[in-house]
Design an enzyme around this catalytic site. Structure first.
Site, mmCIF file in Angstrom:
data_model
loop_
_atom_site.group_PDB
_atom_site.id
_atom_site.type_symbol
_atom_site.label_atom_id
_atom_site.label_comp_id
_atom_site.label_asym_id
_atom_site.label_seq_id
_atom_site.Cartn_x
_atom_site.Cartn_y
_atom_site.Cartn_z
ATOM 1 N N TYR A 151 107.765 -41.159 44.803
ATOM 2 C CA TYR A 151 108.625 -42.166 45.444
ATOM 3 C C TYR A 151 110.089 -41.752 45.435
ATOM 4 C CZ TYR A 151 104.556 -44.990 46.107
ATOM 5 O OH TYR A 151 103.328 -45.423 46.537
ATOM 6 N N GLN A 183 104.815 -53.271 57.428
ATOM 7 C CA GLN A 183 104.041 -52.708 56.317
ATOM 8 C C GLN A 183 104.770 -51.498 55.748
ATOM 9 O OE1 GLN A 183 99.575 -52.622 57.523
ATOM 10 N NE2 GLN A 183 100.709 -52.772 59.423
ATOM 11 N N ASN A 184 105.857 -51.103 56.423
ATOM 12 C CA ASN A 184 106.562 -49.891 56.011
ATOM 13 C C ASN A 184 107.509 -50.167 54.856
ATOM 14 O OD1 ASN A 184 105.210 -48.816 58.131
ATOM 15 N ND2 ASN A 184 106.966 -48.780 59.520
ATOM 16 N N ASP A 231 110.087 -48.055 54.356
ATOM 17 C CA ASP A 231 111.388 -47.474 54.707
ATOM 18 C C ASP A 231 112.359 -48.589 55.110
ATOM 19 O OD1 ASP A 231 111.308 -48.020 57.608
ATOM 20 O OD2 ASP A 231 109.754 -46.481 57.724
ATOM 21 N N HIS A 284 104.687 -54.642 52.083
ATOM 22 C CA HIS A 284 104.216 -53.678 51.080
ATOM 23 C C HIS A 284 105.336 -53.117 50.214
ATOM 24 C CE1 HIS A 284 100.418 -52.968 53.768
ATOM 25 N NE2 HIS A 284 100.379 -54.103 53.101
ATOM 26 N N GLY A 320 102.133 -49.514 66.084
ATOM 27 C CA GLY A 320 101.899 -48.365 65.216
ATOM 28 C C GLY A 320 101.217 -48.650 63.895
ATOM 29 N N THR A 321 100.117 -49.352 63.972
ATOM 30 C CA THR A 321 99.343 -49.566 62.740
ATOM 31 C C THR A 321 97.864 -49.380 63.049
ATOM 32 O OG1 THR A 321 98.667 -51.180 61.058
ATOM 33 C CG2 THR A 321 99.487 -52.092 63.130
HETATM 34 N N1 APR Z 1 103.745 -44.081 68.234
HETATM 35 C C1 APR Z 1 102.881 -45.136 68.124
HETATM 36 N N2 APR Z 1 101.854 -45.149 67.278
HETATM 37 C C2 APR Z 1 101.677 -44.069 66.492
HETATM 38 C C3 APR Z 1 102.513 -42.932 66.558
HETATM 39 C C4 APR Z 1 103.601 -42.978 67.487
HETATM 40 N N3 APR Z 1 104.472 -41.965 67.635
HETATM 41 N N4 APR Z 1 102.070 -42.015 65.651
HETATM 42 C C5 APR Z 1 101.001 -42.560 65.056
HETATM 43 N N5 APR Z 1 100.758 -43.799 65.552
HETATM 44 C C6 APR Z 1 99.727 -44.762 65.156
HETATM 45 C C7 APR Z 1 98.354 -44.215 64.846
HETATM 46 O O1 APR Z 1 97.577 -44.148 66.036
HETATM 47 C C8 APR Z 1 97.799 -45.265 63.873
HETATM 48 O O2 APR Z 1 97.177 -46.326 64.560
HETATM 49 O O3 APR Z 1 100.188 -45.340 63.952
HETATM 50 C C9 APR Z 1 99.064 -45.804 63.187
HETATM 51 C C10 APR Z 1 99.272 -45.327 61.766
HETATM 52 O O4 APR Z 1 98.250 -45.842 60.965
HETATM 53 P P1 APR Z 1 98.287 -45.697 59.382
HETATM 54 O O5 APR Z 1 98.674 -44.301 59.037
HETATM 55 O O6 APR Z 1 97.012 -46.210 58.854
HETATM 56 O O7 APR Z 1 99.504 -46.625 58.919
HETATM 57 P P2 APR Z 1 99.521 -48.199 58.649
HETATM 58 O O8 APR Z 1 98.616 -48.913 59.595
HETATM 59 O O9 APR Z 1 100.950 -48.586 58.626
HETATM 60 O O10 APR Z 1 98.933 -48.286 57.184
HETATM 61 C C11 APR Z 1 98.860 -49.552 56.582
HETATM 62 O O11 APR Z 1 98.137 -48.622 54.499
HETATM 63 O O12 APR Z 1 98.436 -46.790 53.123
HETATM 64 C C12 APR Z 1 98.668 -48.148 53.264
HETATM 65 O O13 APR Z 1 100.336 -49.509 52.359
HETATM 66 C C13 APR Z 1 100.140 -48.447 53.249
HETATM 67 O O14 APR Z 1 101.454 -49.830 54.707
HETATM 68 C C14 APR Z 1 100.412 -48.884 54.674
HETATM 69 C C15 APR Z 1 99.091 -49.463 55.105
#
Ligand code: APR
Length: 228
Positions: free
Chosen positions: A55, A88-89, A91, A106, A171-172
């Protein structure tokens, strides 16, 4: 006229084009680490130094990245709408882009907390070491919600969703609960948009899926909503 309420749920994909790696786009590794090693209470018990270092690196990385067009466009939505970002980020890119209401589901990299009293939360920039203690003398830990831990902000987030006129998801992977379930709190007749480069199969009434990168997809959607 009363402003419409927009709730925005963001995930790692919105910060990808700023240079912060997502979680699930790299074989379950997060910046080269097994997610469970660095983001679970078990990982912390096993190797506190590794977790603290991890971290510290993520916190230091914040100095090398900037908000992108997607973060900035969401901040502009406040010109016409009452906006709340639920992210959920961990940052601080929404803050730096100028959004004023942000719920961090988170946790936040730029905060640390006591390991004996979770109410003792401190703003932090720079590294945390073993020598850094809370005012009650216990070790400080990252202010991050790890896998298996409670999500204290989820009730506030659900209440915001329940009164939203519009929801935007960006973007999740919609794989991690309870965050992924927030869409179900949004009223049936409210418009919902999901911007993602590779969108998961999400089903909800009045949902429009926009398969695009965050920087271009969110910019276009925001321009459309501001022109309404
Ligand atoms: N633009 C749009 N979407 C994007 C891009 C981009 N440039 N790059 C990647 N993605 C999308 C992917 O297609 C995916 O659906 O972003 C998503 C990322 O998914 P994860 O990596 O699973 O991230 P997230 O959904 O935020 O994870 C949720 O899981 O690990 C834990 O606590 C952590 O907050 C996090 C949670």
């Amino acid at each position: 006229m009363k402003k419409q309420k927009i709730v925005v749920l963001t995930g790692a994909g919105i910060s990808a084009e700023s240079g912060i790696q997502t979680f699930r786009d790299a074989d379950g590794l997060w910046e080269g680490h097994d997610v469970m090693e660095v983001a679970s209470p078990q990982g912390w018990q096993k190797n506190k130094t590794l977790v603290q270092d991890f971290y510290n690196q993520r916190r230091a990385q914040l100095h090398t990245v900037q908000p992108n067009e997607a973060h900035k466009a969401l901040a502009e939505l406040e010109q016409k709408y009452e906006v709340c970002i639920i992210t959920q980020n961990v940052d601080d890119l929404h803050e730096r882009a100028g959004s004023s209401r942000i719920v961090h589901l988170h946790g936040e990299l730029k905060k640390v907390r006591s390991t004996i009293d979770s109410n003792l939360v401190y703003d932090w920039d720079g590294d945390v070491t073993d020598q850094d203690k809370c005012e009650k003398g216990s070790q400080l830990r990252p202010h991050i919600v790890w896998f298996g831990e409670a999500v204290p902000m989820i009730e506030i987030a659900a209440e915001l969703c329940a009164i939203a006129d519009i929801m935007i998801i960006v973007g999740t992977s919609m794989q991690v609960y309870p965050a992924a379930g927030l869409i179900d709190y949004v009223p049936t007749n409210s418009d919902k948009y999901f911007v993602d480069a590779n969108p998961a199969a999400v089903h909800a009434p009045n949902l429009r899926i926009i398969q695009d990168k965050a920087t271009t997809g969110v910019r276009r959607l925001v321009d459309e909503l501001l022109a309404k």
